[in-house]
Every structure is written in structure tokens, then in C-alpha cells.
Design a protein around this motif. Structure first.
Motif, PDB file in Angstrom:
ATOM      1  N   ASP A 316       0.865  -1.185   0.000  1.00 10.66           N
ATOM      2  CA  ASP A 316       0.000   0.000   0.000  1.00 10.66           C
ATOM      3  C   ASP A 316       0.902   1.235   0.000  1.00 10.66           C
ATOM      4  O   ASP A 316       1.612   1.490   0.962  1.00 10.66           O
ATOM      5  N   ALA A 317       0.884   1.978  -1.095  1.00 15.41           N
ATOM      6  CA  ALA A 317       1.767   3.137  -1.232  1.00 15.41           C
ATOM      7  C   ALA A 317       1.289   4.294  -0.363  1.00 15.41           C
ATOM      8  O   ALA A 317       1.000   5.383  -0.834  1.00 15.41           O
ATOM      9  N   ASN A 318       1.173   4.034   0.932  1.00 16.51           N
ATOM     10  CA  ASN A 318       0.693   5.013   1.898  1.00 16.51           C
ATOM     11  C   ASN A 318       1.843   5.956   2.228  1.00 16.51           C
ATOM     12  O   ASN A 318       2.436   5.920   3.301  1.00 16.51           O
ATOM     13  N   TRP A 319       2.153   6.848   1.276  1.00 18.86           N
ATOM     14  CA  TRP A 319       3.338   7.693   1.387  1.00 18.86           C
ATOM     15  C   TRP A 319       3.237   8.706   2.518  1.00 18.86           C
ATOM     16  O   TRP A 319       4.247   9.237   2.969  1.00 18.86           O
ATOM     17  N   GLY A 320       2.020   8.966   3.008  1.00 21.73           N
ATOM     18  CA  GLY A 320       1.860   9.874   4.146  1.00 21.73           C
ATOM     19  C   GLY A 320       2.637   9.364   5.353  1.00 21.73           C
ATOM     20  O   GLY A 320       3.154  10.136   6.153  1.00 21.73           O
ATOM     21  N   ARG A 321       2.732   8.033   5.484  1.00 17.20           N
ATOM     22  CA  ARG A 321       3.477   7.466   6.604  1.00 17.20           C
ATOM     23  C   ARG A 321       4.977   7.728   6.447  1.00 17.20           C
ATOM     24  O   ARG A 321       5.690   7.902   7.429  1.00 17.20           O
ATOM     25  N   LEU A 323       6.233  10.353   4.861  1.00 22.84           N
ATOM     26  CA  LEU A 323       6.335  11.786   5.131  1.00 22.84           C
ATOM     27  C   LEU A 323       6.357  12.038   6.644  1.00 22.84           C
ATOM     28  O   LEU A 323       7.187  12.807   7.154  1.00 22.84           O
ATOM     29  N   ALA A 324       5.451  11.400   7.372  1.00 20.52           N
ATOM     30  CA  ALA A 324       5.378  11.596   8.822  1.00 20.52           C
ATOM     31  C   ALA A 324       6.674  11.115   9.487  1.00 20.52           C
ATOM     32  O   ALA A 324       7.170  11.722  10.437  1.00 20.52           O
ATOM     33  N   ARG A 354       1.743  16.397  -1.860  1.00 15.92           N
ATOM     34  CA  ARG A 354       1.760  15.413  -2.936  1.00 15.92           C
ATOM     35  C   ARG A 354       2.073  16.107  -4.261  1.00 15.92           C
ATOM     36  O   ARG A 354       1.545  17.156  -4.568  1.00 15.92           O
TER      37      ARG A 354
END
Lengths: 405, 405
Positions: A316-321, A323-324, A354
Motif C-alpha cells: 500500500d503506497a501510503n506515502w503519508g506514513r 512523510l510523517a 503530494r
């Protein structure tokens, strides 16, 4: 479970190194668990060891012996780390060296002991009395493949590397083995690496190289952020090849260094590929940092984040994680507008948010791969650091919740 | 999955605080996802916010507004964190304040916005246009319980606290709600806490207290070491009770502070008890440290170790993993002989090794409990720090590998 990993069996012998393996039953029956490396006279040895303050008894003794004189034997056991064992642990590690010394006629200080396995249990000395003569009886130059298996603990596959090449008109060989799959983090973890070459390398150069090589390989991998009490990485130069290195700055020295670097990196990466529960092999590269430490802080914060690691496991390309994680790495005065993040060559983040060109489909396609690179540009300098890591899977929890039971 | 946790529903109203909740469909349909707190004129407010460098737009605006004047409304949405959203994110957060300002006749700078949910997605502004009038229409003093549910994201249960007591001859009430279950670490994570009292507290004292209280509660919990971009903890004193605090050092002030500390700690601990996949509630206490930072370094290294956490999940008293974590915490010149480790009142480690009196059965009995304390004595000072954490279970991986899908 190992990621894009195939077992290496085709070892070249290294003149001046003989290996003997035995089933000594340190902890388990019917399993190779003791490995002895015999080094011919004249071999030079350098080592890099764990930085864990609770450094195990064998590590402290190996350091001590290495400072006294050139070792003739390395004595490795699996099944018990002889760590967290107090004074008795020291006595046992010394005793193991004395047993091998008595059997071979060298001094105890010419032996380096290595232990890996469970922490806090007393070492089974009867196993050493049983195993040492058995291992010595098996000594042979062609035992690298069996030795690679003999140092395994939770590893699912043995790890090896071997390469023969010509340098400056001389034949040179590098062979090495490593082990480790959990408790892996910078500064080495339950990681053992033994790399030997038949080149002749000046002791000072060898020591300097061993540090530099470990920092470019075994000290740049992390599976779970846990550093073991027993990590050791040993570089051996038997000096039996006609190639002689005395000046570290010569072009030939640089070529040999690069060959050794390939060996170190592949052996280190093999540990990550075989990481506990690993389904992904991920390179985290931080570029445009001001200094190495801040690049490493960002890289390790991303690589250790359970949320990033579980997203990788889920493809899952949950890139917010990501970034955080970059945001909490503790880099002072980070300018968010300058930060960019890529997955392989797909840019996700620019200007603190993004990227306009980014699509979920493009990110998902990368995250589905078994190998990819997360590249983070800090936009504040020209320093780059690279580390290698894995995802966090159900299998990791299963392995570590069941390891002792 | 929550550990020894029961839902609190029995809230006392706090004069000067009205709450309104709406289903605005920020991200999901048919779910309370917008909460407005209306504060009566004269209320003082203090806040502590995330230290993540990628701090979200609403957090930056809340900080900015709090510096200008006393807020009259808090506006909270779930479903979208409005983090990693660049300039548009700021515009959207400002717009949400303007919408509420227009509907209530206050200035936009009298509104504090809070967002929690997925990172990197544009905020759905239509939801605010829809939700704000709905929430305002519902305003009531007795809506704390519904508000506790309205701020939940991956929380399995709502978190609340309420207590009425007499102090210095006056009736005083404290009520509070919190949310958060993952991305939880010191400096607060996807953590929201709103605690209100009707006492009158001088603004300077309130600000000082809010920091001290957060450092004794929300900044001492960790589930996965991941700090969110959106953490906020807000302390409100409406001043409607006859109790007035102007001198922070008075005995009455100290008593009120201690009452608030109980509220903060129970609300913070509730987040850990409801931690993603938690099956254990573990207190890590480091004593005999030289200074707070080294105590916290040791405590967090133990609390974040995936190996320690999986051993806790497995109820396996694998104390060697605790020892190894203490050893890699980076405390300079740690003297191993002085270190002692206990599980509740069972001593495991002394003199750098296993305690003679320790038995596997005694350790296993503690590790089987749903709550216990790991106490680590460093033997080098008299500073103590305490944090609260969970184990690492299969369920954690499942939740975080599936959160966005």
C-alpha cells in the motif's frame, strides 16, 4: 520467505584458511552448531564488533585477544549467545578458548570466540569439550558451504559469497559467509560476518578497511532496529597470494577494496533478504543532506517505522506514513518546501505535499514490487547515505513470538 | 482488543462548554465525524502540539490562532488529517475556520481547527459546509459522550474521563475526551485530547500546566514509535466555577493540578489500552538515572523494540531482549554491574547477568498478566521516568496493513 535470494554454494578456497564443522549439541541435537576457522601463520585479521553496551563475553574476549596478537583460530558456536551471563559467562568464554588452545598447541590469546543464539542462558561447556575435537578432525579448505550453514540460527538460508579474479597480474580470491535474520540494526546485531582473502594486506590497512567496509555494509542494514549483544565482522588476509597491499591509496589497493566492498555488501544484503518475515527488500536512500548523521537519522526513522513497514508489507503506497517519519526524524530546521520523495523514479512529494504528477496507480505499481528504493531529498546539502531494510509482516510477529517456545 | 478498558459514559457537564456533533461525510458516510466545542466568553485555553516537522496545516493554524486571542470554538474533523497537503491544505484549514466564523459571528482567529485521519488527501470542503450548521444545531452541555465517539478514527472504543469534587469550598468539574490508537509516540502522535474544567485559571498558569501535564501523560505513551503530524492536546478553563487559581504554587493550585494530572494520565493511558492490536498494557519505569533524557532513552528503546514487544505478545519472559535493548539505548558509560531489571517485583537481572534468585516460572507468571511493569535501575543517579506502552501483535500488522484498503 527470503526475497530474491538464492543459496550460494560455489565457494572458492582461500589458501591459508581451513574450516571444520561439528555437531556439538550446544542447545539442539543433530545440528551443525560449531565452526572452527584455522588461519595459517602470517594471516592478518581485523574485526568490528557490536556497540551494544551489554556486549557479550565472547565479544569482549575477542576484542582483547585481537589486540594482543594475530589469531590462529576463530571458534564459533550457535544456540547460545553467552550474553547477559555475568562473570560465569566470561569464565566460560575463556575456557572455550583454553580448550581449543590445548587441542591445537597455540596460546588461548590466539583464539577469537564468537557466540550467537539465546541470551542469558549459561553456556554448555560439555558441548565445547565434545565439539572441538570433532570440528578439528574435519578441518579442510573446501568446507565453506558447510560452515555457512553451521553458523545459522533463525536464518532460513545460508549466506555466502566467493569471487576469484586477477589483480596486478596476480590471482586473488575472496570468500565470505554471514548470518543473521533478526535483531538486525546498524552496529550490527546478531550478525556474524567472516570474509577472507588470500591477498597480503598490511595490518594497519586491514584494520582501517574493515571499519570502512562494515560502515558501507553491515552497519547499513536494519530489520527491526534491535542491535544484538554479539555482532562481529571479521576480515582475514592470509597473505598467500602474491598480491601485496601496503599503501591503501594505490590504484591496486583501491581495486581490491572495491572487490571486498562488493563481498561485504552482498553478504550484508543477504541478511536483509533473509530478514525475519521479510517479503520486500527495500533500499532507503537519503540525498542532499548536510551531513551523514542527519541522512542516517532520516533513513533509519523511515526504515524503523512500523507504519511504513506494514504499508510496505501490504503493498500500500501510503506515502503519508513516509512523510510523517521524515518529519519526526529530529533534523533541525528542516525546510519542508525543499523535501522531495521518490519511489524508484516516481516522484511522490514536492513542496511539502503530494506531487501534482503523482498517481496512486504509479505508487502502487512500485510498492507491489519485491524490491524498490525510497529516495528522500532533503534539499540542504550534498551528502548521501544508503541503507537496506525489509517490511514488517505477520511472519515477523510469528517468528519472534515463538522463538524461544 | 482493548486491555482492561471499559467505556466511560457518565460525563459531568462543564459549565461554559457546549458540544455539537454531526455526520458531515468528510470521508465516510453515516458516521459522526465532526465535533464542535463552543466555549463561553472568558474561557482560557492552552495547547500542546505535535513536534513532527511535517506538522499539519490545521495544527499550524491552531497554534497561530491561539497566540492571537482566546478561542471561542474548537472544530474537529476525523477521516482526513489535512497533512502533507501543501498550500491547498492551508487554504482549506483557513476556509474551515472562516465557515464556522461566518455561522457564529466570531472572528476566524477565535477558532482552533483539528483534523485526524488519512494523510495527503485534499480536505473535502463540502463536508464542512454541510457539517458545521448540523453540528451547531446540536450544541449542548450534555454531549460529551457523543463527542468522545465523534473524534474516533481507528479507536475501537471512545475515551473519556469526568470527575466532580470540592476544592477550597467550591464545586469543581473536570471532563475530558481523547482519541488515538496508532502512530502514537512521545510528542503525541495521531492523538487528540480535550480536557475542560470550570475552574478559573490564570492564562500563564494554564499554559505552564498544559505543558507539564502533557509531559506527564500524552508525551509518555508509545504504541509504535510513530509520531503523527496532527497531535494536539488542549486544556480549557472556563472560569465558571468560583474556584480561582492565580498562584501556581498555592496548595489549592497543587491539588487542582493533581486532579488534572489524573485526568490527563487516564486519558493518555486509555489510548495505550486501546492501542492497535494491544493485548498487554505495560509500564516501563527507569529509575536511578542521572538525568531525564537518559531515562527516557532507555525506556523508549525498550518500549519500541519489536523483539521485546513480540515477546510480550507471546507472554514469553525473554528478558535477554530487554537487556539487549537497554544496552543499545546509547547511554554513555553505562556500568553494567550496576544495572538491575525487575518484572513487577521479580528481580531478573543484577551484576550484568541473570539474578540467582530468578526462575523462569516467576518471570513467565508476570508476562502472562495483561498488565505489568518493567523496572530498570541504572544505578547512576536518582531520576525516574515512566512511560506506558503495548505489545506488538498479529492484529497490529493486520490493522496497519489494511488501514487504507
Amino acid at each position: 520467505m527470503a526475497v530474491n535470494f538464492s543459496v550460494f554454494e560455489d565457494f572458492a578456497t582461500v589458501a591459508g584458511v581451513r574450516l571444520g564443522i561439528a555437531q556439538s549439541a550446544v542447545r539442539y541435537q543433530n545440528r551443525d552448531d560449531m565452526v572452527i576457522l584455522e588461519l595459517a601463520e602470517g594471516a592478518e585479521v581485523a574485526g568490528v564488533f557490536t556497540q551494544n553496551a551489554f556486549c557479550a563475553a565472547p565479544v569482549q574476549i575477542a576484542r582483547e585477544h585481537l589486540a594482543v596478537q594475530s589469531p590462529r583460530y576463530l571458534l564459533i558456536n550457535t544456540g547460545n549467545a553467552n550474553a547477559g551471563t555475568g562473570k560465569q559467562g566470561f569464565a566460560n568464554a575463556r575456557r572455550s578458548c583454553e580448550l581449543l588452545a590445548a587441542a591445537t598447541g597455540v596460546e588461548a590469546s590466539q583464539i577469537l570466540p564468537f557466540s550467537t543464539g539465546v541470551i542469558g542462558e549459561p553456556l554448555n561447556m560439555a558441548a565445547f569439550e565434545r565439539g572441538i575435537p570433532l570440528a578439528l578432525a574435519q578441518l579442510g579448505e573446501d568446507q565453506w558451504a558447510r560452515a555457512a550453514r553451521g553458523i545459522m540460527t533463525t536464518d532460513t538460508l545460508p549466506k555466502g559469497y566467493s569471487h576469484c579474479f586477477e589483480l596486478d597480474g596476480h590471482e586473488v580470491t575472496i570468500s565470505g559467509i554471514s548470518k543473521g535474520a533478526g535483531m538486525i540494526k546498524p552496529n550490527m546485531a546478531t550478525m556474524l560476518g567472516f570474509i577472507a582473502t588470500d591477498a597480503q594486506i598490511d595490518k594497519m590497512v586491514l584494520e582501517q578497511w574493515c571499519k570502512r567496509l562494515a560502515n558501507a555494509s553491515f552497519n547499513r542494514i536494519t530489520i527491526d532496529g534491535d542491535t544484538s549483544t554479539n555482532d562481529s565482522c571479521i576480515l582475514i588476509a592470509t597473505g598467500q597470494s602474491a598480491l601485496t597491499i601496503t599503501d591503501a591509496d594505490s590504484p591496486v589497493a583501491e581495486m581490491l577494496f572495491n572487490e571486498l566492498k562488493i563481498a561485504f555488501q552482498l553478504l550484508a544484503q543477504a541478511i536483509v533478504r533473509d530478514g525475519e518475515g521479510a517479503t520486500k527488500f527495500v533500499t532507503v536512500e537519503v540525498i542532499e543532506a548536510r551531513e551523514p548523521q542527519e541522512a542516517l537519522d532520516v533513513a533509519y526513522t523511515v526504515a524503523h517505522s512500523p507504519l511504513v513497514k506494514t504499508a510496505m508489507f501490504a503493498s500500500d503506497a501510503n506515502w503519508g506514513r513516509i512523510l510523517a517519519a521524515v518529519g519526526r526524524a529530529g533534523v533541525a530546521n528542516m525546510e519542508l518546501d525543499k523535501i522531495q520523495i521518490w519511489l524508484d523514479d516516481v516522484r511522490i512529494v514536492e513542496d511539502g505535499g503530494r506531487c501534482d504528477s503523482y498517481t496512486e496507480a504509479a505508487g502502487a505499481a512500485i510498492f507491489k514490487q519485491s524490491e524498490f528504493t525510497v529516495r528522500i531529498a532533503l534539499g540542504r546539502g550534498d551528502v548521501t547515505e544508503t541503507i537496506w531494510t525489509t517490511d514488517l509482516s505477520h511472519e515477523y510477529v510469528t517468528i519472534n513470538a515463538d522463538y524461544r517456545s
